[in-house]
Write an enzyme that holds these catalytic residues in place. Structure first.
Site, mmCIF file in Angstrom:
data_model
loop_
_atom_site.group_PDB
_atom_site.id
_atom_site.type_symbol
_atom_site.label_atom_id
_atom_site.label_comp_id
_atom_site.label_asym_id
_atom_site.label_seq_id
_atom_site.Cartn_x
_atom_site.Cartn_y
_atom_site.Cartn_z
ATOM 1 N N GLU A 66 0.827 -1.210 0.000
ATOM 2 C CA GLU A 66 0.000 0.000 0.000
ATOM 3 C C GLU A 66 0.865 1.265 0.000
ATOM 4 O O GLU A 66 1.819 1.381 0.763
ATOM 5 C CB GLU A 66 -0.881 -0.026 1.250
ATOM 6 C CG GLU A 66 -1.743 1.185 1.460
ATOM 7 C CD GLU A 66 -2.547 1.094 2.739
ATOM 8 O OE1 GLU A 66 -3.614 1.718 2.797
ATOM 9 O OE2 GLU A 66 -2.097 0.394 3.682
ATOM 10 N N ASP A 140 12.430 -1.258 7.597
ATOM 11 C CA ASP A 140 11.382 -1.924 6.826
ATOM 12 C C ASP A 140 10.645 -2.873 7.761
ATOM 13 O O ASP A 140 11.211 -3.885 8.193
ATOM 14 C CB ASP A 140 11.974 -2.680 5.638
ATOM 15 C CG ASP A 140 10.923 -3.161 4.649
ATOM 16 O OD1 ASP A 140 9.744 -3.259 5.032
ATOM 17 O OD2 ASP A 140 11.285 -3.452 3.491
ATOM 18 N N ARG A 142 7.649 -4.371 7.061
ATOM 19 C CA ARG A 142 6.619 -5.128 6.346
ATOM 20 C C ARG A 142 6.741 -6.632 6.581
ATOM 21 O O ARG A 142 7.832 -7.160 6.672
ATOM 22 C CB ARG A 142 6.695 -4.837 4.845
ATOM 23 C CG ARG A 142 6.271 -3.430 4.479
ATOM 24 C CD ARG A 142 6.509 -3.133 3.026
ATOM 25 N NE ARG A 142 7.938 -3.089 2.696
ATOM 26 C CZ ARG A 142 8.417 -2.805 1.487
ATOM 27 N NH1 ARG A 142 7.582 -2.562 0.489
ATOM 28 N NH2 ARG A 142 9.721 -2.773 1.282
#
Length: 219
Positions: A66, A140, A142
């Site tokens: 996203e 990061d 994610r």
């Protein structure tokens, strides 16, 4: 019953996600089915766009994080918007494939407001890695496991992964999805994102060989 209903009926829900609905989604790129999921762990709503018959192996697949600023607002700070549209076009041209739009991945997982704070620091000279660290946030954050769960639920045995990011491939393999090939998704850089892209290559190991031809704008 639609074609995708028949495919989905072959696979029960995986442990990490609950399939909630699928609906036809005609787009400028082609006809897709939007398959909606609930991430049982995080509570995020997720969606997979499915085109054609995805049974079998080597399904062209994009895990797309996203990015409101890039995907919706057309920001030139990143290449996310063009990657999204290019992936949809390539899947449609292939005749079958999947794009999983991963909610909760804004700003590499730090959220929209933190991402905007990081962008402000980048405008003052920090790169994306330095900006996140300066805010006391992960470089990061994610997790691609939910993407693998969705692929399992869709009955996909193996994929050809549209990505330049080795961590996506590693995450899928770690979660039981075979990656037959990693297909480059290279977007021509511009003055506004060349430093961002070089940081991805030099500090985050993204495979971006097309940057070698660009002069200037050192990381």
């Amino acid at each position: 019953m639609t074609e995708i209903d028949g495919v989905l009926a072959e696979k029960s829900h995986s442990s990490g996600v609950e399939r909630v609905v699928n609906a036809p989604l005609p787009t400028v790129y082609g006809e897709f089915q939007a398959v909606g999921y609930l991430d049982r762990t995080r509570g995020d709503e997720q969606v997979a766009l499915v085109h054609g018959d995805i049974r079998g192996e080597g399904v062209l697949t994009r895990l797309h994080s996203e990015c409101l600023t890039g995907d919706a607002f057309g920001s030139r700070h990143c290449e996310c918007g063009p990657q999204l549209t290019t992936a949809l076009r390539e899947i449609a041209a292939e005749g079958r494939g999947i794009l999983i739009y991963l909610r909760g991945h804004e700003g590499r997982g730090i959220g929209l407001l933190a991402k905007l704070k990081a962008m402000k620091l980048q405008s003052e000279g920090l790169d994306t890695v330095e900006a996140n660290l300066a805010l006391g946030l992960p470089v990061d954050a994610r997790d691609y496991g939910v993407g693998a769960d969705i692929l399992h639920d869709l009955g996909v045995r193996s994929v050809r992964l549209l990505s330049n990011n080795p961590r996506k491939r590693e995450a899928l393999v770690r979660n039981g999805i075979r990656v037959d090939a990693q297909v480059p998704l290279l977007i021509p850089p511009c003055d506004d994102n060349i430093t961002y892209l070089r940081t991805k290559r030099e500090r985050l190991d993204h495979d971006l060989p097309h940057l070698d031809a660009v002069v200037g704008h050192r990381v």
